[in-house]
Scaffold this active site. Structure first.
Site, PDB file in Angstrom:
ATOM      1  N   GLY A   1     -48.428  35.523 -26.082  1.00  0.00           N
ATOM      2  CA  GLY A   1     -47.833  36.426 -27.085  1.00  0.00           C
ATOM      3  C   GLY A   1     -46.319  36.350 -27.042  1.00  0.00           C
TER       4      GLY A   1
ATOM      5  N   ARG B   1     -51.606  29.879 -28.433  1.00  0.00           N
ATOM      6  CA  ARG B   1     -52.599  29.884 -27.355  1.00  0.00           C
ATOM      7  C   ARG B   1     -53.338  28.552 -27.491  1.00  0.00           C
ATOM      8  NH1 ARG B   1     -52.476  35.641 -28.742  1.00  0.00           N
ATOM      9  NH2 ARG B   1     -51.481  36.657 -26.977  1.00  0.00           N
TER      10      ARG B   1
ATOM     11  N   ASP C   1     -49.174  35.736 -17.421  1.00  0.00           N
ATOM     12  CA  ASP C   1     -49.977  35.198 -16.324  1.00  0.00           C
ATOM     13  C   ASP C   1     -50.764  33.943 -16.717  1.00  0.00           C
ATOM     14  OD1 ASP C   1     -49.204  36.931 -14.339  1.00  0.00           O
ATOM     15  OD2 ASP C   1     -50.864  38.335 -14.643  1.00  0.00           O
TER      16      ASP C   1
ATOM     17  N   THR D   1     -43.517  39.002 -21.613  1.00  0.00           N
ATOM     18  CA  THR D   1     -44.594  39.741 -22.277  1.00  0.00           C
ATOM     19  C   THR D   1     -44.149  41.187 -22.477  1.00  0.00           C
ATOM     20  OG1 THR D   1     -46.795  40.718 -22.033  1.00  0.00           O
ATOM     21  CG2 THR D   1     -45.728  40.021 -20.006  1.00  0.00           C
TER      22      THR D   1
ATOM     23  N   ASP E   1     -46.043  43.587 -22.424  1.00  0.00           N
ATOM     24  CA  ASP E   1     -46.994  44.471 -21.722  1.00  0.00           C
ATOM     25  C   ASP E   1     -46.538  44.920 -20.332  1.00  0.00           C
ATOM     26  OD1 ASP E   1     -48.685  44.366 -23.854  1.00  0.00           O
ATOM     27  OD2 ASP E   1     -50.047  42.888 -22.984  1.00  0.00           O
TER      28      ASP E   1
ATOM     29  N   ASP F   1     -47.123  43.587 -17.628  1.00  0.00           N
ATOM     30  CA  ASP F   1     -48.287  43.523 -16.733  1.00  0.00           C
ATOM     31  C   ASP F   1     -48.285  42.291 -15.832  1.00  0.00           C
ATOM     32  OD1 ASP F   1     -48.698  41.739 -18.766  1.00  0.00           O
ATOM     33  OD2 ASP F   1     -50.817  42.223 -19.040  1.00  0.00           O
TER      34      ASP F   1
ATOM     35  N   ARG G   1     -53.651  45.791 -24.380  1.00  0.00           N
ATOM     36  CA  ARG G   1     -55.114  45.671 -24.347  1.00  0.00           C
ATOM     37  C   ARG G   1     -55.638  46.025 -22.968  1.00  0.00           C
ATOM     38  NH1 ARG G   1     -56.446  40.249 -27.017  1.00  0.00           N
ATOM     39  NH2 ARG G   1     -55.525  41.239 -28.831  1.00  0.00           N
TER      40      ARG G   1
HETATM   41  P1  ADP Z   1     -50.137  34.904 -21.444  1.00  0.00           P
HETATM   42  O1  ADP Z   1     -49.370  33.741 -20.944  1.00  0.00           O
HETATM   43  O2  ADP Z   1     -49.290  35.845 -22.254  1.00  0.00           O
HETATM   44  O3  ADP Z   1     -50.922  35.595 -20.337  1.00  0.00           O
HETATM   45  P2  ADP Z   1     -52.600  33.693 -22.407  1.00  0.00           P
HETATM   46  O4  ADP Z   1     -53.442  34.280 -21.342  1.00  0.00           O
HETATM   47  O5  ADP Z   1     -53.112  33.683 -23.800  1.00  0.00           O
HETATM   48  O6  ADP Z   1     -51.177  34.385 -22.529  1.00  0.00           O
HETATM   49  O7  ADP Z   1     -52.250  32.202 -21.958  1.00  0.00           O
HETATM   50  C1  ADP Z   1     -51.427  31.374 -22.737  1.00  0.00           C
HETATM   51  C2  ADP Z   1     -51.909  29.951 -22.640  1.00  0.00           C
HETATM   52  O8  ADP Z   1     -51.790  29.506 -21.257  1.00  0.00           O
HETATM   53  C3  ADP Z   1     -53.386  29.724 -22.980  1.00  0.00           C
HETATM   54  O9  ADP Z   1     -53.611  29.599 -24.367  1.00  0.00           O
HETATM   55  C4  ADP Z   1     -53.676  28.434 -22.258  1.00  0.00           C
HETATM   56  O10 ADP Z   1     -53.185  27.321 -22.990  1.00  0.00           O
HETATM   57  C5  ADP Z   1     -52.834  28.579 -20.991  1.00  0.00           C
HETATM   58  N1  ADP Z   1     -53.683  29.070 -19.895  1.00  0.00           N
HETATM   59  C6  ADP Z   1     -54.153  30.313 -19.736  1.00  0.00           C
HETATM   60  N2  ADP Z   1     -54.917  30.408 -18.613  1.00  0.00           N
HETATM   61  C7  ADP Z   1     -54.949  29.167 -18.080  1.00  0.00           C
HETATM   62  C8  ADP Z   1     -55.580  28.589 -16.918  1.00  0.00           C
HETATM   63  N3  ADP Z   1     -56.324  29.312 -16.103  1.00  0.00           N
HETATM   64  N4  ADP Z   1     -55.368  27.284 -16.682  1.00  0.00           N
HETATM   65  C9  ADP Z   1     -54.603  26.544 -17.496  1.00  0.00           C
HETATM   66  N5  ADP Z   1     -53.981  27.021 -18.608  1.00  0.00           N
HETATM   67  C10 ADP Z   1     -54.145  28.314 -18.895  1.00  0.00           C
HETATM   68  O1  F6P Z   2     -49.740  40.452 -24.617  1.00  0.00           O
HETATM   69  C1  F6P Z   2     -49.015  41.077 -25.599  1.00  0.00           C
HETATM   70  C2  F6P Z   2     -49.908  41.665 -26.644  1.00  0.00           C
HETATM   71  O2  F6P Z   2     -49.089  42.163 -27.676  1.00  0.00           O
HETATM   72  C3  F6P Z   2     -50.875  42.736 -26.171  1.00  0.00           C
HETATM   73  O3  F6P Z   2     -50.290  43.995 -26.017  1.00  0.00           O
HETATM   74  C4  F6P Z   2     -51.900  42.691 -27.265  1.00  0.00           C
HETATM   75  O4  F6P Z   2     -53.133  43.180 -26.806  1.00  0.00           O
HETATM   76  C5  F6P Z   2     -51.982  41.245 -27.605  1.00  0.00           C
HETATM   77  O5  F6P Z   2     -50.750  40.666 -27.234  1.00  0.00           O
HETATM   78  C6  F6P Z   2     -52.247  40.980 -29.057  1.00  0.00           C
HETATM   79  O6  F6P Z   2     -52.343  39.620 -29.259  1.00  0.00           O
HETATM   80  P1  F6P Z   2     -52.444  38.957 -30.698  1.00  0.00           P
HETATM   81  O7  F6P Z   2     -51.050  38.684 -31.147  1.00  0.00           O
HETATM   82  O8  F6P Z   2     -53.214  37.704 -30.466  1.00  0.00           O
HETATM   83  O9  F6P Z   2     -53.130  39.916 -31.615  1.00  0.00           O
END
Ligand code: ADP
Ligand code: F6P
Length: 324
Positions: A15, A76, A107, A129, A131, A133, A175
Site C-alpha cells: 500500500g 502487489r 512486512d 505503511t 498502519d 504495524d 485491517r
Molecule cells: P506490505 O509490504 O505493505 O506488507 P504486502 O503484504 O501486500 O504489503 O506485500 C507486498 C508485496 O511483497 C507482495 O505483493 C509480494 O510481491 C511481496 N511479498 C509479500 N510477502 C512475501 C513473501 N513471504 N515472500 C516474498 N515476497 C513477498
Molecule cells: O496497509 C495499508 C492499508 O491502507 C490498510 O489500512 C488497508 O486495510 C489496506 O491498505 C487497503 O488496501 P487496498 O488499497 O488494497 O484496498
C-alpha cells in the site's frame, strides 16, 4: 572510503503511504552525493520482474518531497512470493547492474527483500505503511499524515453529528491494526473506539454506552471503528433501532492514504531513505531501518519480521478513561 556499491535500485511496494516520495528522493540524493548511481524500479516487485527500470538523477526527484503517493507507483505481486519469481527478480537486478536495493514498504515487502538477500542481492527495507504495524519500529512512513487526515475529517463529522444530536460511526483504515483508530479515538474525543486487536463484538455494550451518555447530557456519540471490524452501515442501523438515537455511518477510506505528507513524515522518511543508502554503502544487507527510543536503528530482516507489536496497554486505558 570508496564504496563498493556502484548502483542502487529503489522501489515502493504494498500500500502506498504519504512520505514515500520523500524517502525515494533521499535515497537518490544521498546515493548521488556518495558517487553512487540510482535506478528507480516502477510498480514494486511487479515492475522488477518486468524490468520497468529508469535512471534517476538528482533532478528526477525535484519537487517530489511534498507530493503524496509514490511517483514510482506501487503494486502487489503474487508471482514474487514464488522462488521462480524471486530468482527472476535477482536476475533482473544483476542484468541492470543493481548492486543494492532499497525496498520501501511493509512486512510483506520486507519478506520479499529477505528472499532477494538470500539470492545474493544486497537489500535494505524502509518501513512505509500508514498502519504503523511494523514491529521493529515506532515510526512508519505515512502514519502521521494519515492519522492527521483522519482526525481532521472526523472533526468535521463531529460538528454535524453534534448539530443533529446524532450518533456517528466513523470507519478508519486498519485491517489488522488499530493504531489509526486508537490515535483518532483519543485525538477526536470519541465515546467508543473499536479496535481489531481488542473488540469483542458485543454490540450491547455500545448500545448501553450510548444510552448512558445521553442520560449524562452528551449531544453526540462518536464511535471510531477500524476497517478490520467493518460493517459500519449495518452497525449504524442496529444501533439506531436499539437506542432510538439517529445514527449515521461514514467510511473515510482511501482518502487517508493520500495528500501531502506532514513535516514529520517528510523528515523521518528522508532520514530513513538516507540511512538505507548509508547501510548499503557500508556493505550491509538484509536489514530493515527503524526508529526506536529516539534513535535511528536497523535490524536483520528475519529478526524484524519475528518481532511482535501490541497496542500500548497504557494508551488503551487512558483512551477509555477519557471517554467519560
Ligand atoms: P506490505 O509490504 O505493505 O506488507 P504486502 O503484504 O501486500 O504489503 O506485500 C507486498 C508485496 O511483497 C507482495 O505483493 C509480494 O510481491 C511481496 N511479498 C509479500 N510477502 C512475501 C513473501 N513471504 N515472500 C516474498 N515476497 C513477498
Ligand atoms: O496497509 C495499508 C492499508 O491502507 C490498510 O489500512 C488497508 O486495510 C489496506 O491498505 C487497503 O488496501 P487496498 O488499497 O488494497 O484496498
Amino acid at each position: 572510503m570508496a564504496s563498493k556499491i556502484g548502483t542502487i535500485g529503489v522501489l515502493t511496494s504494498g500500500g502506498d503511504a504519504p512520505g514515500m516520495n520523500a524517502a525515494i528522493r533521499a535515497v537518490v540524493r544521498r546515493a548521488i552525493s556518495q558517487g553512487i548511481k540510482v535506478k528507480g524500479i516502477y510498480q514494486g516487485y511487479k515492475g522488477l520482474l518486468n524490468a520497468e527500470i529508469t535512471d534517476l538523477d538528482a533532478r528526477a526527484v525535484s519537487d517530489t518531497v511534498a507530493q503524496g503517493g509514490t511517483f514510482l507507483y506501487t503494486a502487489r505481486c503474487p508471482e514474487f512470493r514464488t522462488l521462480e519469481g524471486q530468482q527472476r527478480g535477482a536476475e533482473v537486478c544483476r542484468e541492470h547492474g543493481i548492486d543494492g536495493l532499497v525496498v520501501i514498504g511493509g512486512d510483506g515487502s520486507f519478506a520479499g527483500a529477505g528472499k532477494l538477500a538470500e539470492l545474493g542481492i544486497n537489500t535494505i527495507g524502509v518501513p512505509g505503511t500508514i498502519d504503523l504495524d511494523i514491529a521493529c519500529t515506532e515510526y512508519t512512513i505515512g502514519f502521521d499524515t494519515a492519522v492527521n487526515t483522519a482526525m481532521e475529517a472526523i472533526d468535521k463529522v463531529r460538528d454535524t453529528s453534534t448539530s443533529h444530536e446524532r450518533c456517528s460511526i466513523i470507519e478508519v483504515m486498519g485491517r489488522h491494526a488499530g493504531y489509526i483508530a486508537l490515535w483518532c479515538g483519543i485525538a477526536n474525543g470519541a465515546e467508543d473506539i473499536l479496535l481489531p486487536e481488542t473488540y469483542d463484538y458485543d454490540e450491547q455494550t455500545l448500545i448501553n454506552n450510548i444510552i448512558e451518555c445521553r442520560r449524562r447530557g452528551k449531544k453526540h456519540h462518536i464511535i471510531i471503528n477500524a476497517e478490520g471490524i467493518g460493517h459500519s452501515a449495518s452497525m449504524a442501523r442496529r444501533i439506531e433501532a436499539a437506542t432510538g438515537v439517529e445514527t449515521r455511518a461514514t467510511i473515510l477510506g482511501h482518502m487517508q492514504r493520500g495528500g501531502s505528507p506532514t513535516c514529520k513524515d517528510r523528515v523521518y522518511a528522508s532520514m530513513m531513505g538516507a540511512m538505507a543508502v548509508d547501510l548499503l554503502a557500508e556493505g550491509r544487507s538484509n536489514r530493515v531501518v527503524g526508529y526506536r527510543n529516539g534513535d535511528w536503528v536497523d535490524f536483520d530482516i528475519e529478526e524484524a519480521l519475528k518481532m511482535q507489536k501490541h497496542l500500548p496497554d497504557y494508551m488503551l486505558r487512558v483512551a477509555k478513561a477519557l471517554t467519560i
